[in-house]
Design a protein around this motif. Structure first.
Motif, short mmCIF file in Angstrom:
data_model
loop_
_atom_site.label_atom_id
_atom_site.label_comp_id
_atom_site.label_asym_id
_atom_site.label_seq_id
_atom_site.Cartn_x
_atom_site.Cartn_y
_atom_site.Cartn_z
N UNK A 79 27.93 3.66 -40.72
CA UNK A 79 27.63 4.78 -41.88
C UNK A 79 28.68 5.18 -42.39
N UNK A 80 29.74 5.40 -41.96
CA UNK A 80 31.03 5.73 -42.45
C UNK A 80 31.27 4.80 -43.80
N UNK A 81 31.25 3.50 -43.46
CA UNK A 81 31.43 2.61 -44.59
C UNK A 81 30.45 2.53 -45.66
N UNK A 82 29.31 2.81 -45.08
CA UNK A 82 28.19 2.89 -46.12
C UNK A 82 28.17 3.90 -47.08
N UNK A 83 28.71 5.16 -46.83
CA UNK A 83 29.06 5.96 -47.63
C UNK A 83 30.17 5.86 -48.62
N UNK A 84 31.23 5.38 -48.19
CA UNK A 84 32.22 4.97 -48.89
C UNK A 84 31.83 3.84 -50.15
N UNK A 85 30.99 3.06 -49.57
CA UNK A 85 30.43 1.80 -50.40
C UNK A 85 29.39 2.33 -51.58
N UNK A 99 35.52 -3.70 -42.67
CA UNK A 99 34.55 -3.88 -41.51
C UNK A 99 34.88 -5.05 -40.56
N UNK A 100 35.21 -6.26 -40.87
CA UNK A 100 35.50 -7.09 -40.12
C UNK A 100 36.66 -6.74 -38.93
N UNK A 101 37.57 -5.97 -39.44
CA UNK A 101 38.55 -5.48 -38.78
C UNK A 101 38.35 -4.60 -37.82
N UNK A 102 37.56 -3.63 -38.33
CA UNK A 102 37.03 -2.40 -37.15
C UNK A 102 36.13 -3.04 -36.06
N UNK A 103 35.15 -4.13 -36.48
CA UNK A 103 34.45 -4.48 -35.69
C UNK A 103 35.28 -5.59 -34.56
N UNK A 104 36.14 -6.48 -35.12
CA UNK A 104 36.88 -7.38 -34.17
C UNK A 104 37.67 -6.45 -33.18
N UNK A 105 38.41 -5.32 -33.74
CA UNK A 105 39.14 -4.48 -32.79
C UNK A 105 38.44 -3.86 -31.73
N UNK A 126 45.65 2.95 -38.33
CA UNK A 126 45.22 2.88 -39.82
C UNK A 126 44.57 1.49 -40.03
N UNK A 127 43.44 1.46 -40.80
CA UNK A 127 42.69 0.05 -40.77
C UNK A 127 43.56 -0.68 -41.80
N UNK A 128 44.55 -1.40 -41.11
CA UNK A 128 45.74 -2.35 -42.03
C UNK A 128 45.61 -3.56 -41.67
N UNK A 129 45.52 -4.25 -40.79
CA UNK A 129 45.33 -5.55 -40.50
C UNK A 129 44.61 -6.15 -39.39
N UNK A 130 44.34 -7.30 -39.02
CA UNK A 130 43.75 -7.65 -38.01
C UNK A 130 44.81 -8.22 -36.81
N UNK A 131 44.41 -7.46 -35.67
CA UNK A 131 45.65 -7.79 -34.63
C UNK A 131 45.46 -9.07 -33.99
#
Length: 458
Positions: free
Chosen positions: A244-250, A355-361, A446-451
């Motif tokens: 929902x956060x990403x949806x608002x930003x989008x 999105x993929x970074x957040x959910x993968x993490x 910080x949503x920076x990179x995929x670990x």
């Protein structure tokens, strides 16, 4: 060549180099083609509505803005079922079906624009059917996200989205040429007004391309067995706060892109009626080209940082548009809108990259210490949830395609100008800045990179 791929592991570097890269690239190419045409059809009325008064239609300014806005609303709503269509029917199968559905809005437009006696409700219904083209983005992005490894999703999704977004520029550049007046439009022939306008060509010109994209998807795309999931699994992503956060930003990034793309031709026509220079297509073009840049910068510098400062730039661009509208400067308004479109493209790329970074993490953290099998299962679940979120947030974000034209129409009707609407847009961008900072920049993460898997387990 089998259309169904049962074994697919893009994060395995050996598999990716030997097989995965080639297959993913082929599916990406045809996905871009189909999505590009979908966007073109979605935005048909942004150009068509501006010509209706010239061919005998007696609609008010507010009604014309409504014709521009309706496809945006329907396109946003269609993105919800389109998101779930890929796991249900397969990416290749749904690309074929969604392409052929575009024959409905193109043929209905071609028929109705030759009949000035058409009642507004029927014309609005035809405009609504163009929203089918808007749904294509959600299914296309969800589908392509399954084909690429997480570390390559940023560029792949950026290219897929940019290729589709350029469809907006295509329609706003090509349609004025092919509807006339001029030799090209006359060569196609058919019904025309005394002014030599062949408005039905705006719909007919896309039919060969629609058939080409459907055929290409049928013969050259694939369905992935690993992309299959049930409705319950997909809806699980809605329980995550990041959705929902990403949806608002989008809404702030893509909603602005598609909303301004739809409204700008008519807005410039209303604010500067004496100017005949067609430059509105440039906005969608630069916004589309900037989208992969946003994904690239997010990979290098962090999605949160890029998104935060991008919204600051959008707010400043809004103030610039207000200033030049007050000054009655056509060049100034167009220049500020070009800046705005660039920032919408960068923001689209950086926001979606998160999105993929957040959910993968989050899924890897949940599987920490539970063994290799748990990690692999977490990665599969993360991909499925990411695909669902990409579709759902794109649906919510696309509402900007309705609200921005409607806001301009209401503002002009109430005050005689667009300034009031732009002031509201400015304050919305401020909320997006605040949300990005609060959720992703004030914390240590910080949503920076995929670990890497090792880093995620550490």
């Amino acid at each position: 060549m089998s259309t169904l791929i049962t074994e697919w592991n893009p994060d395995d570097e050996v598999f990716w180099e030997k097989t995965g890269k080639r297959v993913a690239r082929r599916n990406l190419i045809w996905s871009i083609i189909a999505e590009n045409i979908g966007f073109s059809v979605w935005m048909l009325w942004s150009v068509t509505a501006t010509r209706l008064p010239k061919v005998g239609f007696d609609y008010t300014t507010d009604q014309l803005f409504l014709l521009v806005a309706i496809p945006g609303l329907v396109g946003a709503l269609m993105r919800f079922p389109y998101t779930f269509a890929v796991p249900r029917f397969g990416g290749r199968n749904w690309t074929v079906v969604s392409a052929l559905l575009l024959l409905i809005p193109t043929l209905s437009l071609a028929v109705l624009v030759t009949r000035p006696e058409t009642p507004f409700w029927l014309m609005a219904l035809a405009a609504a059917s163009a929203g089918l083209g808007g749904g294509n983005f959600a299914s296309s992005m969800a589908n392509i996200s399954f084909f690429y490894p997480d570390k390559k999703k940023g560029l792949a999704l950026g290219l897929n989205a940019a290729g589709g977004n350029i469809g907006v520029s295509n329609v706003q550049f090509l349609v004025p040429i092919l509807i006339g007046p001029g030799a090209v439009a006359a060569a196609i022939g058919g019904y025309h007004t005394e002014a030599g306008i062949y408005l039905q060509n705006a719909g007919l010109m896309w039919i060969p391309l629609i058939l080409l994209s459907a055929a290409g998807a049928y013969f050259f795309m694939n369905n992935l067995a690993s992309a299959r999931s049930n409705f319950k699994d997909q809806m699980a992503a809605t329980k995550n706060k990041h959705t929902w956060i990403i949806a608002w930003l989008y809404i702030g990034t893509f909603g602005s892109f598609i909303g301004y793309s739809a409204a700008l031709p008519l807005l410039l026509k209303m604010e500067f009626p004496a100017v005949t220079l067609e430059l509105s297509f440039m906005g969608a073009l630069v916004g589309s080209v900037a989208r992969p840049l946003g994904g690239y910068l997010a990979d290098k510098m962090g999605g949160a940082r890029i998104t935060f400062w991008n919204f600051a730039a959008m707010g400043l661009a809004t103030l610039g548009i207000i200033h030049f509208l007050d000054e009655k400067s056509y060049a100034g308004v167009v220049a500020m809108f070009m800046v705005m479109f660039i920032t919408t493209g960068v923001g689209n790329g950086s926001t979606f990259r998160m999105v993929p970074i957040l959910f993968r993490r989050d899924h890897l953290r949940a599987a920490h210490g539970e063994g290799e099998a748990a990690r692999e299962a977490a990665l599969i679940t993360a991909r499925r949830h990411s695909a669902a979120v990409l579709g759902l947030t794109s649906a919510i974000g696309a509402l900007g395609g309705f609200f921005i034209p409607r806001s301009f129409g209401a503002s002009i009707k109430a005050t005689g100008g667009a300034t009031t609407a732009l002031v509201y847009f400015f304050f919305f961008y401020v909320t997006c800045m605040g949300l990005t900072w609060w959720c992703y920049m004030r914390t240590r993460f910080l949503v920076n990179r995929i670990p890497s898997l090792a880093e995620a387990d550490a």
